[in-house]
Write an enzyme that holds these catalytic residues in place. Sequence first.
Site, PDB file in Angstrom:
ATOM      1  CG  ASN A   1      48.108  31.125  28.235  1.00 32.86           C
ATOM      2  OD1 ASN A   1      49.300  30.851  28.168  1.00 32.86           O
ATOM      3  ND2 ASN A   1      47.528  31.563  29.350  1.00 32.86           N
TER       4      ASN A   1
ATOM      5  N   PRO B   1      41.743  36.407  40.016  1.00 32.96           N
ATOM      6  CG  PRO B   1      42.867  35.495  41.833  1.00 32.96           C
ATOM      7  CD  PRO B   1      41.862  35.165  40.779  1.00 32.96           C
ATOM      8  CG  ASP B   2      46.179  41.601  37.972  1.00 30.47           C
ATOM      9  OD1 ASP B   2      47.339  41.542  38.441  1.00 30.47           O
ATOM     10  OD2 ASP B   2      45.927  41.940  36.814  1.00 30.47           O
TER      11      ASP B   2
END
Length: 399
Positions: free
Chosen positions: A210, A307-308
């Site tokens: 991003n 995963p966070d």
Amino acid sequence: MSRLNNRHIILAISGGIAAYKSAELVRLLIKSGAQVQVVMTSGAIEFITPLTLQALSGNPVHQHLLNPQAEAGMGHIQLARWADLLLIAPASANVMARLAQGQANDLLTTLCLATDAPVLLAPAMNQAMWQDQATQDNLQTLQARGLQIHGPAEGEQACGDIGAGRMLEPNELLAAVKAQFSQGLLDGKTVVITAGPTREAIDPVRYISNHSSGKMGYALAQAARDQGATVILISGPTQLAQPEDVTFVAVESAQDMLEASLKTGSSADYFIATAAVADYRPTIASEQKLKKQNADHGLTLELTQNPDILTTMSNQHPHVIHVGFAAETQDLILHAQDKLKRKGVHMIIANDVSNTDIGFNSDNNQVSLITSGGVEDLPLLSKHQLARQLIAAITRIPH
Ligand code: CTP
């Protein structure tokens, strides 16, 4: 941690026998964690060699105002801006006179005019020269302008006279320098910060990522360091220079970032998640470069949720203060309040990324601070100004 840690000190040495004590002063400043640049007048180098000061400070000594070579490195204006404090020790009668007149006829006097930093003087001269009305008038002028005068002390002088004119001892001057800096808000604390984007491999040459620049996380790392914290910056790939005096851990994927973060959990006091972590990664990263299929076929990638990192950290290390960011395009406060609860964190810093003037690649940002106590809106600020305010806000979170 010393309150001089990473402080930028210019030690300007003018001509006088007390210049020999300045070598010890440099040593003490360095030992206290300060970064020191030494400036010497032409008189000073008659008493002590620049090489001694270079060896002790770890930096080349600045001697000339208009030396093309020196100006190509750290020029005089840059040096003036670099300084958090300028200490003139010893300050001779001649230097005091030139400063009182506002002269800029060498590097030392020019720096005094050009810097915004506090200027401290440690006078040293023969007692009769100190008492002379001209010197006393200059002293009053300098004091009235806000320059701070430390000493001189009384006692036996190198010339055999007895009276006021001795430079204060290096440890006394060190204490005067330290007193200029308030205690850091994060002295003795460890702050872990994730920053930048993550890269999720599709094959050896391609990835999903991003536009995160990492600027906010890097600015926070610098602001936390300036408040005395030990900082660990865990960063995905960015174009930014590594901040000085910060432990830098370079990572690529969300999985790498999670592992690096978990390793710091037992020593961290604060965990600040600024990273724009890719929410998904290709389920299988091909070991070989994927070849183009025939034109009728598209390519379908299967993605698995990452995963966070922030939630995992807050679950596994509940003693740490956790701070997250929420980049939203609508219902900013509602989404941020939801993230505060869902991720089990102490504060969410929410910003509206639909506004292209702020956030992501911009140098400015405008955020709201969400805690269980309510919402606080901050004004539009540069990322560096904002970082300083955020660090102050984070230290106010009740533990
Ligand atoms: N975060 C994280 N690990 C992830 C995703 C997010 O640590 N896998 C952290 C970010 O660094 C940020 C906060 O969680 O501090 C919120 O990130 P954001 O992308 O806004 O939230 P998401 O959980 O991804 O939610 P959504 O995409 O649904 O808005």
